[in-house]
Write an enzyme that holds these catalytic residues in place. Structure first.
Site, short mmCIF file in Angstrom:
data_model
loop_
_atom_site.label_atom_id
_atom_site.label_comp_id
_atom_site.label_asym_id
_atom_site.label_seq_id
_atom_site.Cartn_x
_atom_site.Cartn_y
_atom_site.Cartn_z
N THR A 90 0.83 -1.21 0.00
CA THR A 90 0.00 0.00 0.00
C THR A 90 0.86 1.26 0.00
OG1 THR A 90 -0.12 -0.34 2.37
CG2 THR A 90 -2.07 -0.95 1.11
N ASP A 91 2.13 1.14 0.43
CA ASP A 91 2.91 2.39 0.61
C ASP A 91 3.13 3.12 -0.71
OD1 ASP A 91 4.90 0.56 -0.26
OD2 ASP A 91 6.36 1.13 1.29
N SER A 118 18.36 -3.83 4.57
CA SER A 118 18.92 -2.78 3.71
C SER A 118 18.43 -1.40 4.13
CB SER A 118 18.61 -3.04 2.24
OG SER A 118 17.34 -3.56 2.08
N ASP A 165 9.72 1.04 4.91
CA ASP A 165 10.79 0.38 5.67
C ASP A 165 11.72 1.41 6.32
OD1 ASP A 165 9.59 -1.75 4.45
OD2 ASP A 165 11.18 -2.07 2.98
C1 GLA Z 1 9.05 -3.94 0.50
C2 GLA Z 1 9.24 -2.45 0.17
C3 GLA Z 1 8.23 -1.61 0.92
C4 GLA Z 1 6.80 -2.12 0.73
C5 GLA Z 1 6.74 -3.63 0.97
C6 GLA Z 1 5.39 -4.21 0.64
O1 GLA Z 1 9.37 -4.16 1.85
O2 GLA Z 1 10.54 -2.05 0.50
O3 GLA Z 1 8.35 -0.26 0.54
O4 GLA Z 1 6.32 -1.79 -0.54
O5 GLA Z 1 7.72 -4.33 0.23
O6 GLA Z 1 4.43 -3.74 1.50
#
Ligand code: GLA
Length: 397
Positions: A39-40, A131, A175
Site C-alpha cells: 500500500t505504501d 537494507s 521500511d
Molecule cells: C518492500 C518495500 C516496501 C513495501 C513492501 C510491501 O518491503 O521495501 O516499501 O512496498 O515491500 O508492503
C-alpha cells in the site's frame, strides 16, 4: 536502545583505523509490517513496527576524499573516492551506503572522507529490511559526523531515494520510515501520502501475546521484478479508473464504495486494485481494533490480509501459505500472514505467550516435512527507531 554489543565494532574501528579520530556510532533497526502490504507506493496506509535487531555503524571523518568501509559480518572491506561513486558489483552491501553519500551530494551537501565499520543482526534476505536499516544508520551517522541538521523525515526520504536511485529498487517509504521512527512497544500507523503518523501502543505483553516471526527460508528471488510489475499494474488500474473517477491520483483515492467499478477492470488489474483498496481499509480497522484492545479482531484482519495477498495480489508462495496454515493450526493463535514484499521472506503470527513452545514445535516439525526447508522463528520486541549510540567515543577498556 539496542541490545547488540558495540564493543567488537569499536575495537575493529581502532584496529583498522589507528590514526582516525574518535568515532561516533549509529544504530538503525529492521522492521516487520503488521498490516498494510503493498500500500505504501499507492500512497496508502501501513502499520509496521521496528524490531530489536538492526545495524550498527561506527565512523569518523578522515580528512581525505576517500571512504573506507569494513563489514564485520562479511569480513570484507571496500574503499571508494567521493568524486567517483559507482555501484559495487562484488560487495553489494556497500551500495546502500554509497547511495546515501550520493543523495547527500545531490542535496548540495559535501560529504567528506570517512572511515567506517559496520555490523548487524537482522537476518538478511528475509524481508526484515536489513537494507533500509543500513541506509538509515548510514544517513544518521553521516548527518551527525558532518554536523548537518537534516531532520528525521528528510533522512528517511533520502534513504529511500538511495535505494530507489542508486541501488535501483523501486521500494516505497515504509521500511526506512519504520526504521527511523519506530517506538518501543508501539507500531507506527503511517499515512504514506501525507507522512503523518501515530505511534499505536501494542497491547501484547498485557494480554500475554507475542508476534512470532517465521522465516520461510525462501530467498525473495522474484521480489524485484514482480514488485515492479505490481507497481505498474496499480498505475494502469488508476489510469483506467480515472475515466470514471476523475481526479484520483492513486489507489489511495479509491474506496470500498467504488469496488463495483474496480471489479469491472480487466483481470488481473481488478484483483490488484481490490487488494490495495481492501488492505487500506484493514489498516484503518486494525488500528481502531487495537485502540479498543480487540486482539481477536486484529488477528482476523491479519488472516484476511494474507488471503488478499495470496489470491488478489498474488505475491505469496506455497511456503508462506504453508507457514500461515500451520500457524493457524496451533490452538490460541489469533492470526497469521506473510509480511513484506512476498515471494519468500517471513510470516508473522499472533501467538499466546504460553503457546510459544507448542507453536515452535508444530512449525518446525511440519514445515520441514512439507517443504524440506528449515524455518527460523524469531520473537522480536517492538523497538525504538534509529539513533546515535551515546558513549561510542569513550575510551575502550
Ligand atoms: C518492500 C518495500 C516496501 C513495501 C513492501 C510491501 O518491503 O521495501 O516499501 O512496498 O515491500 O508492503
Amino acid at each position: 536502545m539496542n541490545d547488540m554489543n558495540t564493543l567488537p565494532l569499536l575495537q575493529e574501528f581502532r584496529k583498522r583505523y589507528p590514526k582516525s579520530g574518535t568515532p561516533q556510532a549509529a544504530w538503525a533497526p529492521g522492521r516487520v509490517n503488521l498490516l498494510g502490504e503493498h500500500t505504501d507506493y499507492n500512497q496508502g496506509f501501513v502499520f509496521p513496527m521496528a524490531i530489536d535487531a538492526g545495524i550498527q555503524i561506527a565512523g569518523a571523518l578522515n580528512g581525505t576524499e576517500r571512504v573506507n568501509l569494513y563489514s564485520l559480518d562479511y569480513a570484507a572491506q571496500e574503499s571508494f573516492l567521493l568524486e567517483d561513486i559507482v555501484p559495487s558489483v562484488q560487495n553489494t552491501w556497500v551500495n546502500y551506503i554509497k547511495g546515501v553519500f550520493v543523495e547527500f551530494q545531490k542535496l548540495g551537501l559535501k560529504p567528506q572522507g570517512v572511515d567506517l565499520v559496520l555490523q548487524g543482526n537482522v537476518p538478511q534476505g528475509a524481508g526484515l529490511s536489513s537494507s533500509a536499516a543500513l541506509e538509515v544508520a548510514a544517513a544518521l551517522l553521516l548527518n551527525s559526523l558532518h554536523g548537518w541538521d537534516t531532520g528525521a523525515v528528510d533522512l528517511v526520504k533520502l534513504a529511500q531515494k538511495a535505494e530507489n536511485e542508486f541501488v535501483g529498487v523501486a521500494c516505497g517509504i515504509m521500511d526506512q520510515f519504520a526504521s527511523m521512527l519506530g517506538q518501543r512497544d508501539h507500531a507506527l500507523f503511517l499515512d504514506c501520502r501525507s507522512l503523518d503518523y501515530e505511534a499505536i501502543p501494542l497491547p501484547l505483553a498485557q494480554r500475554s501475546y507475542t508476534v512470532a516471526v517465521v522465516n520461510s527460508g525462501v530467498k525473495r528471488g522474484l521480489a524485484g521484478s514482480e514488485y515492479n510489475i505490481r507497481r505498474s499494474q496499480c498505475e494502469q488500474a488508476v489510469e483506467m479508473l480515472e475515466q470514471q473517477l476523475p481526479g484520483i491520483g492513486s489507489l489511495r483515492d479509491v474506496g470500498e464504495e467504488h469496488l463495483a467499478l474496480v471489479n469491472a477492470l480487466p483481470d488481473p488489474l481488478a484483483r490488484r486494485a481490490r487488494h490495495v483498496i481492501t488492505e487500506n481499509e484493514r489498516v484503518l480497522k486494525g488500528v481502531a481494533t487495537l485502540k479498543a484492545g480487540d486482539l481477536e479482531e486484529f488477528g482476523r484482519l491479519l488472516n484476511a490480509s494474507h488471503a488478499s495477498l495470496r489470491d488478489d495480489y498474488e505475491v505469496s508462495c506455497r511456503e508462506l501459505d504453508t507457514l500461515v496454515e500451520l500457524a493457524l493450526e496451533v490452538p490460541g493463535v489469533l492470526g497469521s500472514r506473510m509480511t513484506g514484499a512476498g515471494f519468500g521472506g517471513c510470516t508473522i503470527a499472533l501467538v499466546p505467550q504460553p503457546s510459544l513452545p507448542a507453536f515452535q514445535e508444530h512449525i518446525h516439525k511440519h514445515y520441514t516435512e512439507r517443504t524440506g526447508l528449515q524455518p527460523e522463528i524469531f520473537v522480536f520486541r517492538p523497538a525504538p527507531g534509529a539513533g546515535i549510540i551515546t558513549g561510542a567515543g569513550a575510551p575502550l577498556s
